[in-house]
Design a protein around this motif. Sequence first.
Motif, short mmCIF file in Angstrom:
data_model
loop_
_atom_site.label_atom_id
_atom_site.label_comp_id
_atom_site.label_asym_id
_atom_site.label_seq_id
_atom_site.Cartn_x
_atom_site.Cartn_y
_atom_site.Cartn_z
N MET A 38 0.83 -1.20 0.00
CA MET A 38 0.00 0.00 0.00
C MET A 38 0.87 1.26 0.00
O MET A 38 0.61 2.23 -0.71
CB MET A 38 -0.91 0.00 1.22
N LEU A 39 1.94 1.22 0.81
CA LEU A 39 2.85 2.35 0.88
C LEU A 39 3.53 2.59 -0.47
O LEU A 39 3.66 3.74 -0.92
CB LEU A 39 3.90 2.10 1.96
N CYS A 40 3.98 1.52 -1.11
CA CYS A 40 4.64 1.65 -2.41
C CYS A 40 3.69 2.26 -3.44
O CYS A 40 4.08 3.13 -4.24
CB CYS A 40 5.14 0.29 -2.89
N LYS A 41 2.45 1.85 -3.44
CA LYS A 41 1.46 2.40 -4.37
C LYS A 41 1.23 3.88 -4.11
O LYS A 41 1.15 4.69 -5.04
CB LYS A 41 0.15 1.62 -4.24
N TRP A 42 1.13 4.26 -2.85
CA TRP A 42 0.94 5.66 -2.47
C TRP A 42 2.14 6.50 -2.91
O TRP A 42 1.97 7.60 -3.46
CB TRP A 42 0.75 5.75 -0.97
N CYS A 43 3.35 5.99 -2.67
CA CYS A 43 4.57 6.71 -3.05
C CYS A 43 4.65 6.92 -4.56
O CYS A 43 5.07 7.98 -5.04
CB CYS A 43 5.80 5.95 -2.57
N ARG A 44 4.25 5.92 -5.30
CA ARG A 44 4.29 6.00 -6.76
C ARG A 44 3.39 7.13 -7.27
O ARG A 44 3.69 7.79 -8.27
CB ARG A 44 3.88 4.67 -7.36
N GLN A 45 2.27 7.35 -6.59
CA GLN A 45 1.33 8.39 -7.00
C GLN A 45 1.77 9.78 -6.57
O GLN A 45 1.44 10.76 -7.24
CB GLN A 45 -0.05 8.08 -6.41
N LYS A 46 2.52 9.88 -5.47
CA LYS A 46 2.84 11.17 -4.88
C LYS A 46 4.20 11.73 -5.29
O LYS A 46 4.42 12.94 -5.21
CB LYS A 46 2.79 11.07 -3.36
N TYR A 47 5.14 10.87 -5.70
CA TYR A 47 6.51 11.31 -5.92
C TYR A 47 7.01 10.98 -7.32
O TYR A 47 6.56 10.02 -7.95
CB TYR A 47 7.45 10.68 -4.88
N ASP A 48 7.97 11.79 -7.76
CA ASP A 48 8.64 11.50 -9.03
C ASP A 48 9.64 10.36 -8.86
O ASP A 48 9.77 9.51 -9.74
CB ASP A 48 9.37 12.75 -9.53
N TYR A 49 10.34 10.36 -7.72
CA TYR A 49 11.32 9.31 -7.44
C TYR A 49 11.26 8.94 -5.96
O TYR A 49 11.12 9.81 -5.10
CB TYR A 49 12.75 9.74 -7.79
N VAL A 50 11.38 7.64 -5.69
CA VAL A 50 11.44 7.13 -4.32
C VAL A 50 12.69 6.26 -4.22
O VAL A 50 12.82 5.26 -4.94
CB VAL A 50 10.19 6.31 -3.96
N ILE A 51 13.60 6.66 -3.35
CA ILE A 51 14.85 5.91 -3.16
C ILE A 51 14.75 5.16 -1.84
O ILE A 51 14.57 5.77 -0.78
CB ILE A 51 16.07 6.85 -3.13
N MET A 52 14.88 3.84 -1.89
CA MET A 52 14.73 3.00 -0.71
C MET A 52 16.07 2.40 -0.31
O MET A 52 16.71 1.69 -1.09
CB MET A 52 13.72 1.88 -0.97
N ASP A 53 16.49 2.69 0.91
CA ASP A 53 17.70 2.10 1.47
C ASP A 53 17.32 0.78 2.13
O ASP A 53 16.47 0.74 3.02
CB ASP A 53 18.31 3.06 2.49
N THR A 54 17.95 -0.32 1.72
CA THR A 54 17.58 -1.64 2.22
C THR A 54 18.78 -2.35 2.85
O THR A 54 19.93 -2.01 2.56
CB THR A 54 17.03 -2.53 1.09
N PRO A 55 18.54 -3.35 3.70
CA PRO A 55 19.64 -4.13 4.26
C PRO A 55 20.37 -4.94 3.19
O PRO A 55 19.83 -5.17 2.10
CB PRO A 55 18.94 -5.07 5.25
#
Length: 266
Positions: A156-173
Motif C-alpha cells: 500500500m505504501l509503495c502504491k501511495w509513493c508512486r502516485q505522490k513522488y517523481d522518485y522514491v529511493i529506498m535504502d535496504t539491508p
Amino acid sequence: MAEYEPLVSWTMPGQKPDPEEKKVIALKYEPLPFRVKEAVNILRGNIQLSGYDIKLISVTSAVPDEGKSSVSFHLASSFAGLGRKTLFLDCDIRKSVIKERYGIQGKYDGLTEFLIGKCSIPEIVRQTNEKSLDVIMTGAQSPNPSELISGDRFQMLCKWCRQKYDYVIMDTPPVNTVIDGTLVSKLCDGTVLVVVSGQTERNQALKAKRQLEYADVRLLGVVANKVGAQKNGYGYGYGYGYGYGYYNKYYSKYEDEEPDDRGRRR
C-alpha cells in the motif's frame, strides 16, 4: 478586554495533529567533494536513461559496511536537486544509520509504526530542509521486519509513493545477510547494488547478483564504492565490475552462511 493568542495548540482527545503542521527535519552533513558529487549525478543520469517508468528504486549491497546508505541518501538528494519531488525511504529496520549519520534529532514515528497499523502514511512522511526532498525513517526496531515488509501495508505504501513522488529511493539491508532487501526490491522498478572496490569478495558480489536475479529483480547496475578513495573515505564509481577483499561481520545473528562443497560453513 484584549484578546490573546493561545500559547499551545489544543486538540480534542483522540484527535491527531494535522500532518501538514509537522516540523521540517534539518539534515546536517558536510557537502560532498566535487568528484563524489559528480559521480552521484552520473549514477542519477544513468538511472534516468534506464527507462521512463523507473520511479521506485532500491539501493542495496552484498554485505554490510559497503556504503549503500550513503549512496542511497545522496542519490535521493541528487534527484531532489533537479526539482523532482523525491522521497528517501529508510527500509533498514534492523539497523538504520540515517538518524545518527545526518544529525536528525528527536523521535519520530516511521515505517515500523505504519506497518503495524499505528499511524497513517502522511503521519510518517517528513519534510526536510532540502527543497523537494522528503524522508520516511524506520521508526522503532522490530523483531520481525521481513514479515512486516511482506505484508499488504508495505505494498500500500509503495502504491501511495508512486502516485505522490517523481522518485522514491529506498535504502535496504544487505541481500546476503537478510531477506528484507530482496523483498523490498521485488516491489521496486529497479535496484542498484553497491560493492566496495578492493573490499567486497567476488563470491559475495556474485551471490548478491544471483539472489536478486532469482527474485526477478531488475538490476540497474552496480556502484563500485570508494574507488580511489582518499583519507576522507569518499569515492564512488558506476559500472559492472566486482572487487575482492575483506568482509566485516554485521547483522551476525541474522547471517545466512552457505556451506562449501564439503558441507562446512564458510
